[in-house]
Scaffold this active site. Structure first.
Site, PDB file in Angstrom:
ATOM      1  N   CYS A   1       5.335   1.600   5.555  1.00  0.00           N
ATOM      2  CA  CYS A   1       4.227   0.619   4.810  1.00  0.00           C
ATOM      3  C   CYS A   1       2.939   1.540   4.775  1.00  0.00           C
ATOM      4  CB  CYS A   1       3.796  -0.747   5.974  1.00  0.00           C
ATOM      5  SG  CYS A   1       3.138   0.022   7.464  1.00  0.00           S
ATOM      6  N   ARG A   2       1.761   0.871   4.932  1.00  0.00           N
ATOM      7  CA  ARG A   2       0.652   1.734   4.560  1.00  0.00           C
ATOM      8  C   ARG A   2       0.306   2.656   5.818  1.00  0.00           C
ATOM      9  NH1 ARG A   2      -5.217   1.389   5.024  1.00  0.00           N
ATOM     10  NH2 ARG A   2      -6.277   2.275   3.248  1.00  0.00           N
TER      11      ARG A   2
END
Length: 106
Positions: free
Chosen positions: A64-65
């Site tokens: 993810c981020r």
């Protein structure tokens, strides 16, 4: 929870190792930049499990981020029979910082 560093991911990609990369970021984040992983936002994962059922016995790396959402996805996958799942430590932010500074992070 097992973790993979961005350097380890880079090495796996360069050596063409067989693994499944799952990106659980939101659509807009994926459109800004991605590493060509399968895109299933975390909020849709439960309803889209059939799409990745065939990956249960493969090495799965979830990203993810920054690593928070992907760690939730790793736990969910492990609770649903995936045995070889790892979280990408630091996520796309770490990739941009340590591997490819030209990659924008949304």
């Amino acid at each position: 929870m097992k973790e993979v560093t961005v350097q380890e991911l880079k090495e796996k990609r360069e050596s063409s190792e067989d693994f499944f990369l799952l990106d659980v970021r939101e659509d807009v984040e994926y459109l800004v930049s991605n590493l060509d992983g399968e895109h299933i936002p975390l909020g849709q994962l439960e309803n889209r499990m059939k799409e990745i059922e065939d990956k249960k016995n493969e090495e799965v790396i979830v990203m993810c981020r920054s690593g928070g959402r992907s760690s939730k996805a790793v736990s969910y996958l492990e609770n649903n029979g995936f045995e070889n799942v790892a979280n990408l430590k630091g996520g796309m932010k770490a990739w941009a910082s340590e591997i490819d500074p030209s990659v924008p992070v949304a």
